[in-house]
Design a protein around this motif. Structure first.
Motif, mmCIF file in Angstrom:
data_model
loop_
_atom_site.group_PDB
_atom_site.id
_atom_site.type_symbol
_atom_site.label_atom_id
_atom_site.label_comp_id
_atom_site.label_asym_id
_atom_site.label_seq_id
_atom_site.Cartn_x
_atom_site.Cartn_y
_atom_site.Cartn_z
ATOM 1 N N ASP A 25 0.882 -1.107 0.140
ATOM 2 C CA ASP A 25 0.160 -0.151 0.123
ATOM 3 C C ASP A 25 0.949 1.272 -0.008
ATOM 4 O O ASP A 25 1.381 1.623 0.983
ATOM 5 N N LYS A 26 1.056 1.966 -1.174
ATOM 6 C CA LYS A 26 1.990 3.213 -1.219
ATOM 7 C C LYS A 26 1.358 4.268 -0.343
ATOM 8 O O LYS A 26 2.211 5.150 0.283
ATOM 9 N N ALA A 27 0.044 4.568 -0.329
ATOM 10 C CA ALA A 27 -0.349 5.464 0.615
ATOM 11 C C ALA A 27 0.041 5.246 2.246
ATOM 12 O O ALA A 27 0.572 6.100 2.807
ATOM 13 N N LYS A 28 0.180 4.085 2.587
ATOM 14 C CA LYS A 28 0.505 3.615 4.004
ATOM 15 C C LYS A 28 1.889 3.716 4.081
ATOM 16 O O LYS A 28 2.458 4.365 5.059
ATOM 17 N N ALA A 29 2.744 3.386 2.973
ATOM 18 C CA ALA A 29 4.081 3.614 2.972
ATOM 19 C C ALA A 29 4.651 5.046 3.328
ATOM 20 O O ALA A 29 5.397 5.540 3.963
ATOM 21 N N ARG A 30 3.879 6.017 2.485
ATOM 22 C CA ARG A 30 4.105 7.314 2.605
ATOM 23 C C ARG A 30 3.745 7.909 3.977
ATOM 24 O O ARG A 30 4.553 8.779 4.356
ATOM 25 N N LYS A 31 2.690 7.513 4.592
ATOM 26 C CA LYS A 31 2.261 7.798 6.005
ATOM 27 C C LYS A 31 3.413 7.461 6.802
ATOM 28 O O LYS A 31 3.798 8.416 7.728
ATOM 29 N N LEU A 32 3.715 6.303 6.873
ATOM 30 C CA LEU A 32 4.796 5.680 7.578
ATOM 31 C C LEU A 32 6.213 6.237 7.460
ATOM 32 O O LEU A 32 6.999 5.971 8.122
ATOM 33 N N LYS A 33 6.237 6.722 6.253
ATOM 34 C CA LYS A 33 7.630 7.077 5.742
ATOM 35 C C LYS A 33 8.732 5.915 5.646
ATOM 36 O O LYS A 33 9.942 6.132 6.016
ATOM 37 N N CYS A 34 8.242 4.884 5.277
ATOM 38 C CA CYS A 34 9.039 3.700 5.239
ATOM 39 C C CYS A 34 8.311 2.869 4.320
ATOM 40 O O CYS A 34 7.078 2.553 4.735
ATOM 41 N N ASN A 35 8.878 2.122 3.489
ATOM 42 C CA ASN A 35 8.295 1.285 2.322
ATOM 43 C C ASN A 35 8.461 -0.402 2.743
ATOM 44 O O ASN A 35 8.359 -0.951 1.648
#
Length: 382
Positions: A25-35
């Motif tokens: 989930d790219k939106a989740k990765a952006r929110k967490l600032k970690c992919n």
């Protein structure tokens, strides 16, 4: 003939694996600032306020999956994948994969390439609790060389049961990075992909050792450790130290590149325990309250710290009247002395890493390297 039981003062050879999976989930990765997320497990303990059925090494702590080297089974299993003589590093890598399978049911061995020309084909290999696992002469999506050495920790000598533990890292691939024309690779990827993204409830946790399995970012693990909530996790110093290092990488691509290019620089880390002497009271006697408080506060020293002993092989317990944890802000005293240490308060429930000799990953991989004392200090929040 079974291997002779090692005395407590001799470190037991063991290995662990740090597995990363991409956050889809790219939106989740952006929110967490970690992919990416890391796989960790929680050990059983007699003191957890959850299911209690026993205890073992690192009871209650959240750790990377792994365990001690079983020479007979691990060397035998390694011969299925590697041609010729099996060195200790290969056996330890296999050990980390086997232990992950036994503890969680995540069978990364299925994705391991078999390049051995004298492998006997399919056959049953005894790998502990799962004696019916079948491993075939096949191509996989990663090789044994894709497990890069990340860290090497040796338990200090003042602890009765010691481990000589190698931590390997495996970055599982994303689907889009595979060659879609290779159906065998695609099928293997789908199998591993299904395993690592399935519900945690469907993992086969080892009934006498592991109570819970986590996939979280390194920052989330640290936040859960520093939390004041009842469900906060326990981290031991090696895992706490390594998570602080890993958290400096926002993408698994950057993390993988760094680990792959620095694995040959890994040197053993053997902490030394610094015991604080309580200050004397006004009448010359030890103040009882100060002594009680100091007993709850200890310091683990690492290579390069100005109080770390010059002769490191014995990792002695050191006594010092040096004031305990400095303030979070770097004072003149802190800047004047090289610091590379973890402050322990209330046992393992409160840890704080202070390192003003360079970035943590550099210190992790090359603890003897000369670093600038005036480099940016890396401290975790309490």
């Amino acid at each position: 003939m079974p291997a002779a039981k090692l005395p407590f003062h001799v470190p037991i050879p063991s290995s662990s694996i740090i597995v990363t999976r991409p956050i889809l989930d790219k939106a989740k990765a952006r929110k967490l600032k970690c992919n990416y997320e890391l796989l960790m497990t929680q050990r059983y303990t007699s003191t957890l306020n959850i299911l209690r059925v026993g205890s073992g090494n690192f009871g209650g702590a959240v750790v990377f999956p792994g365990g001690k080297l079983e020479e007979q089974s691990d060397y035998k299993l390694a011969s299925k994948y590697v041609d010729g003589n099996i060195d200790s590093q290969t056996a330890l890598k296999i050990c980390s994969l086997r232990e992950t399978f036994e503890e969680t049911g995540l069978d990364l061995l299925q994705g391991l390439k078999n390049d051995s020309t004298n492998a006997t084909g399919s056959g049953s290999v005894d790998i502990g609790t799962h004696k019916d696992a079948q491993y075939n002469n096949k191509k996989g999506i990663f090789s044994i060389n894709d497990l890069s050495l990340f860290a090497h920790w040796i338990t200090p000598t003042h602890i009765p049961k010691r481990f000589d533990t190698y931590f390997y890292m495996l970055n599982l691939p994303q689907e889009l990075e595979l060659d879609s024309s290779n159906q065998e690779d695609q099928n293997m990827h789908n199998l591993i992909h299904h395993q690592i993204y399935k519900s945690n409830d469907s993992y086969k946790l080892q009934s006498n050792e592991v109570v819970k399995l986590f996939w979280s970012t390194p920052g989330q693990y640290l936040d859960d450790f520093h939390s004041n909530k009842e469900n906060k996790i326990i981290l031991y110093p090696p895992q706490y130290y390594m998570l602080n290092a890993i958290a400096q990488f926002a993408t698994f691509q950057e993390l993988k590149k760094y680990v792959d290019t620095h694995s040959h620089l890994v040197e053993p880390i053997t902490p030394a325990l610094l015991k604080q002497k309580p200050p004397p009271s006004s009448d010359g006697n030890r103040d009882a309250e100060a002594k009680k408080k100091q007993q709850k506060q200890q310091v683990l020293l690492f290579n390069g710290d100005y109080q770390y002993p010059g002769h490191t092989s014995q990792s002695p317990i050191i006594e010092s009247s040096t004031p305990n944890a400095p303030s979070k802000s770097t004072s003149a005293d802190n800047a004047a002395q090289p610091l590379h240490r973890i402050y322990l308060n209330a046992g393992m429930h409160k840890l704080r890493l202070v390192e003003n000799m360079g970035k943590i990953p550099q210190r992790l991989h090359s603890p003897h390297a000369q670093q600038s004392v005036h480099a940016l200090a890396c401290s975790s929040s309490t």
